[in-house]
Design a protein around this motif. Structure first.
Motif, PDB file in Angstrom:
ATOM      1  N   VAL A  18       5.615   4.384  23.395  1.00 45.28           N
ATOM      2  CA  VAL A  18       5.857   3.125  24.106  1.00 45.28           C
ATOM      3  C   VAL A  18       6.920   2.355  23.337  1.00 45.28           C
ATOM      4  CG1 VAL A  18       4.876   0.884  24.727  1.00 45.28           C
ATOM      5  CG2 VAL A  18       3.564   2.970  25.126  1.00 45.28           C
ATOM      6  N   GLY A  19       7.993   1.960  24.046  1.00 39.68           N
ATOM      7  CA  GLY A  19       9.086   1.235  23.408  1.00 39.68           C
ATOM      8  C   GLY A  19       9.213  -0.178  23.934  1.00 39.68           C
ATOM      9  N   ILE A  20      10.120  -0.929  23.354  1.00 37.42           N
ATOM     10  CA  ILE A  20      10.289  -2.336  23.735  1.00 37.42           C
ATOM     11  C   ILE A  20      10.708  -2.467  25.192  1.00 37.42           C
ATOM     12  CG2 ILE A  20      12.713  -2.438  23.012  1.00 37.42           C
ATOM     13  CD1 ILE A  20      10.021  -5.208  22.613  1.00 37.42           C
ATOM     14  N   PRO A  45       9.982  -8.706  29.701  1.00 35.45           N
ATOM     15  CA  PRO A  45      10.531  -9.816  28.909  1.00 35.45           C
ATOM     16  C   PRO A  45      10.151 -11.184  29.468  1.00 35.45           C
ATOM     17  CG  PRO A  45      12.277  -8.666  30.120  1.00 35.45           C
ATOM     18  CD  PRO A  45      11.047  -7.837  30.249  1.00 35.45           C
ATOM     19  N   ALA A  46       9.981 -11.291  30.792  1.00 29.74           N
ATOM     20  CA  ALA A  46       9.609 -12.584  31.380  1.00 29.74           C
ATOM     21  C   ALA A  46       8.209 -13.002  30.935  1.00 29.74           C
ATOM     22  CB  ALA A  46       9.678 -12.503  32.905  1.00 29.74           C
ATOM     23  N   THR A  47       7.285 -12.040  30.823  1.00 38.66           N
ATOM     24  CA  THR A  47       5.930 -12.356  30.378  1.00 38.66           C
ATOM     25  C   THR A  47       5.921 -12.750  28.907  1.00 38.66           C
ATOM     26  OG1 THR A  47       5.044 -10.767  31.971  1.00 38.66           O
ATOM     27  CG2 THR A  47       3.574 -11.501  30.229  1.00 38.66           C
ATOM     28  N   ILE A  48       6.710 -12.053  28.082  1.00 41.32           N
ATOM     29  CA  ILE A  48       6.805 -12.426  26.661  1.00 41.32           C
ATOM     30  C   ILE A  48       7.391 -13.826  26.530  1.00 41.32           C
ATOM     31  CG2 ILE A  48       7.838 -11.849  24.442  1.00 41.32           C
ATOM     32  CD1 ILE A  48       7.792  -8.914  25.271  1.00 41.32           C
ATOM     33  N   HIS A  49       8.403 -14.136  27.322  1.00 39.97           N
ATOM     34  CA  HIS A  49       9.006 -15.472  27.299  1.00 39.97           C
ATOM     35  C   HIS A  49       7.987 -16.529  27.719  1.00 39.97           C
ATOM     36  CE1 HIS A  49      11.940 -18.675  27.715  1.00 39.97           C
ATOM     37  NE2 HIS A  49      11.497 -18.893  28.947  1.00 39.97           N
ATOM     38  N   ASP A  65      11.651 -10.722  20.783  1.00 40.88           N
ATOM     39  CA  ASP A  65      10.475 -10.101  21.400  1.00 40.88           C
ATOM     40  C   ASP A  65       9.766  -9.133  20.458  1.00 40.88           C
ATOM     41  OD1 ASP A  65      11.166 -11.576  23.564  1.00 40.88           O
ATOM     42  OD2 ASP A  65      11.731  -9.893  24.864  1.00 40.88           O
ATOM     43  N   GLU A  66      10.530  -8.301  19.755  1.00 39.19           N
ATOM     44  CA  GLU A  66       9.906  -7.326  18.865  1.00 39.19           C
ATOM     45  C   GLU A  66       9.177  -8.013  17.716  1.00 39.19           C
ATOM     46  OE1 GLU A  66      11.824  -3.558  17.890  1.00 39.19           O
ATOM     47  OE2 GLU A  66      13.555  -4.245  19.052  1.00 39.19           O
ATOM     48  N   GLU A  67       9.790  -9.064  17.147  1.00 34.57           N
ATOM     49  CA  GLU A  67       9.139  -9.798  16.056  1.00 34.57           C
ATOM     50  C   GLU A  67       7.856 -10.472  16.545  1.00 34.57           C
ATOM     51  OE1 GLU A  67      12.952 -11.109  13.289  1.00 34.57           O
ATOM     52  OE2 GLU A  67      12.449 -12.296  15.075  1.00 34.57           O
ATOM     53  N   LEU A  68       7.893 -10.991  17.759  1.00 37.10           N
ATOM     54  CA  LEU A  68       6.707 -11.653  18.312  1.00 37.10           C
ATOM     55  C   LEU A  68       5.550 -10.659  18.446  1.00 37.10           C
ATOM     56  CD1 LEU A  68       6.634 -14.190  21.236  1.00 37.10           C
ATOM     57  CD2 LEU A  68       5.006 -12.320  21.173  1.00 37.10           C
ATOM     58  N   THR A  87      -3.373  -5.319  38.962  1.00 39.32           N
ATOM     59  CA  THR A  87      -3.092  -4.163  38.108  1.00 39.32           C
ATOM     60  C   THR A  87      -1.966  -4.456  37.120  1.00 39.32           C
ATOM     61  OG1 THR A  87      -1.600  -3.289  39.814  1.00 39.32           O
ATOM     62  CG2 THR A  87      -3.867  -2.483  39.834  1.00 39.32           C
ATOM     63  N   GLY A  88      -1.476  -5.700  37.117  1.00 37.21           N
ATOM     64  CA  GLY A  88      -0.407  -6.080  36.195  1.00 37.21           C
ATOM     65  C   GLY A  88      -0.964  -6.504  34.844  1.00 37.21           C
ATOM     66  N   ASN A  89      -0.084  -7.016  33.998  1.00 37.99           N
ATOM     67  CA  ASN A  89      -0.499  -7.387  32.645  1.00 37.99           C
ATOM     68  C   ASN A  89      -1.503  -8.538  32.654  1.00 37.99           C
ATOM     69  OD1 ASN A  89       0.973 -10.038  32.321  1.00 37.99           O
ATOM     70  ND2 ASN A  89       2.723  -8.701  32.754  1.00 37.99           N
ATOM     71  N   LEU A  90      -2.155  -8.748  31.525  1.00 36.69           N
ATOM     72  CA  LEU A  90      -3.256  -9.701  31.454  1.00 36.69           C
ATOM     73  C   LEU A  90      -2.802 -11.142  31.628  1.00 36.69           C
ATOM     74  CD1 LEU A  90      -5.415  -8.233  28.541  1.00 36.69           C
ATOM     75  CD2 LEU A  90      -5.554  -7.783  30.983  1.00 36.69           C
ATOM     76  N   ILE A  91      -1.588 -11.456  31.207  1.00 31.09           N
ATOM     77  CA  ILE A  91      -1.078 -12.829  31.369  1.00 31.09           C
ATOM     78  C   ILE A  91      -0.948 -13.152  32.847  1.00 31.09           C
ATOM     79  CG2 ILE A  91       0.749 -14.436  30.765  1.00 31.09           C
ATOM     80  CD1 ILE A  91      -0.689 -13.348  28.323  1.00 31.09           C
ATOM     81  N   ASP A  92      -0.342 -12.238  33.615  1.00 31.99           N
ATOM     82  CA  ASP A  92      -0.206 -12.455  35.063  1.00 31.99           C
ATOM     83  C   ASP A  92      -1.568 -12.398  35.752  1.00 31.99           C
ATOM     84  OD1 ASP A  92       2.507 -12.676  34.754  1.00 31.99           O
ATOM     85  OD2 ASP A  92       2.958 -10.622  35.364  1.00 31.99           O
TER      86      ASP A  92
END
Length: 455
Positions: free
Chosen positions: A154-156, A161-165, A185-188, A248-253
């Motif tokens: 799994v890569g960056i 990126p919108a969810t990380i933002h 993003d990677e540091e976060l 079925t999307g990420n937990l934030i959404d």
């Protein structure tokens, strides 16, 4: 264990960790089934020479040592127990009779007796036959959090990126000068402990928690194919449903979507808690949804559900349980099941410290409906929050329950507070108060004029 301690177990009766066996003619198969189920669940005590009702029938003194030897030999027999569970035995004299105590600690393996796996549910030994049940049993035996599984491919680019933002913005808005504000993003992801090295295998990469929190949908389906959360509304059509959504999307959404869905079908009621007027619905929904997503075993095939009916909000999700049964505030000891996911939710304000959610749910449930929420842990965690207010009864019983809740909250009741709480006119509230006075359930408050207290 002495005789007095034994009496305490006998008076409490059988349960998740206590079993009585008569064993008149010697150990039977059901003794070994219980040993197997205790070793697979939470361990426990088996008392040989005791009837199902807790009455001591005893074991002949000359047979005590031989029976202990028979139990140990049977547990050590690979034809009966391919993996032998650890046991300890001791004899206890009580009122002139002998009882054998067999102590079975929870074991690290999945145990079977004569080729059958047994699990302990309440006070029963249950055969484990279904693939889903066996999977949950193996999950319980794992010594590490499944959210920490490393996916080295799994890569960056597999993250949204919108969810990380969004998470970065929420953290910065919540805490001035939050370090995520100046991280890429990677540091976060690394600072949130979502990138690790598996010290056993040497694999290094992003974890399952990172994919669930911030991954693109196709990546989530690749690493966690069973993951989904169903939201169902059964308001008018109770046999099927009025509305249904699958996340079925990420937990934030998913968090945002589940909250919007629940609020759509729940009445908003503003209540006074600690002198503040708040939305009990919003707090309950936030805590219930956060619990559904945080304290969940994601590698289980059991689908998570959020169901809203006219009378209650119910959630179910797979759990890696340390405790079996109903949770109460008096003996509630919270255990983090996904600390990395919980940590991110706390940073962005979607959750608070461990254990606060249960307390908030109970406080708001009492304020919202006049009744407590029911939370039960096990292989499947279940939460049930009543939605029908006690005002729906419009009768003495509902008014009495409302009076009790208001007295616990404010120290007294009045026609104005009762009318606001029940959602009725002041005149109707006054009729309820007169009925409660006539029944001798309340009395005049000596401190506050035109107010009343519970007798």
């Amino acid at each position: 264990m002495n005789a007095e301690e034994l009496r305490g177990h006998l008076s409490a009766g059988e349960g998740l960790m206590v079993e009585f066996k008569r064993c008149g003619s010697g150990p039977q198969n059901d003794l070994y089934e219980t040993i197997c189920s205790f070793a697979n669940r939470q361990g426990g005590n088996i008392f040989m020479g005791v009837d199902d009702d807790g009455a001591v029938v005893g074991i002949p003194s000359g047979a005590v040592r031989n029976m202990q030897r028979m139990v140990v030999n049977a547990v050590s027999n690979p034809k009966l127990f391919p993996i032998p569970p650890v046991i300890e035995t001791e004899s206890i004299e009580i009122d002139g009779a002998w009882v054998i105590r067999v102590w079975v600690p929870v074991g690290p393996a999945v145990y079977s007796f004569k080729g059958v796996i047994y699990d302990r549910i309440a006070d029963a030994d249950v055969r484990v036959t279904g693939i889903e049940q066996i999977t949950m049993l193996y999950l319980r035996k794992q010594n590490e959090y499944s959210e920490r599984r490393v996916f080295k491919y799994v890569g960056i680019d597999d993250f949204d990126p919108a969810t990380i933002h969004c998470a970065r913005s929420l953290a910065v808005a919540r805490t001035l000068g939050h370090p995520w504000g100046y991280m890429d993003d990677e540091e976060l992801l690394r600072s949130a402990k979502l990138y690790r090295k598996d010290r056993r295998t040497g694999d290094e990469g992003y974890t399952l928690a990172s994919v669930l929190l911030f991954g693109k949908e196709e990546c989530i389906s690749d690493v966690c194919p069973a993951y989904k959360t169903d939201a169902v509304a059964r308001i008018e059509n109770e046999d099927r449903y009025d509305d249904r959504m699958t996340f079925t999307g990420n937990l934030i959404d998913s968090y945002d979507g589940l909250i919007r869905f629940a609020k759509k079908y729940m009445q908003d009621r503003f209540v006074l808690i600690d002198g503040q007027r708040i939305s009990a619905r919003d707090i309950m929904v936030r805590e219930i949804v956060a619990n559904l997503l945080i304290h969940r075993e994601y590698i289980s095939p059991f689908p998570a559900k959020l169901v809203i009916t006219r009378s209650q909000l119910v959630t179910e999700n797979a759990s890696r349980a340390m405790f079996e049964g109903r949770l109460t505030l008096s003996d509630f000891n919270p255990v983090s099941k996904n600390p990395s996911i919980a940590g991110v939710f706390k940073e962005i304000g979607y959750a608070e410290e461990l254990g606060s959610g249960f307390r908030n749910i109970q406080r708001c449930s009492l304020a919202y409906s006049g009744r407590s929420a029911i939370l039960e842990d096990g292989d499947v965690f279940k939460a049930s929050v009543p939605l029908t207010p006690i005002a729906a009864a419009r009768g003495g019983e509902g008014a009495f329950e409302a009076a009790r809740v208001l007295c616990e909250r404010d120290g007294f009741i009045s026609s104005s507070t009762l009318s606001e709480y029940l959602g009725v006119t002041t005149r109707t509230a006054q009729r309820h108060i007169r009925r409660l006075l006539d029944d001798g359930l309340i009395s005049e408050d000596p401190v506050h004029a035109r107010s009343y207290i519970m007798k």
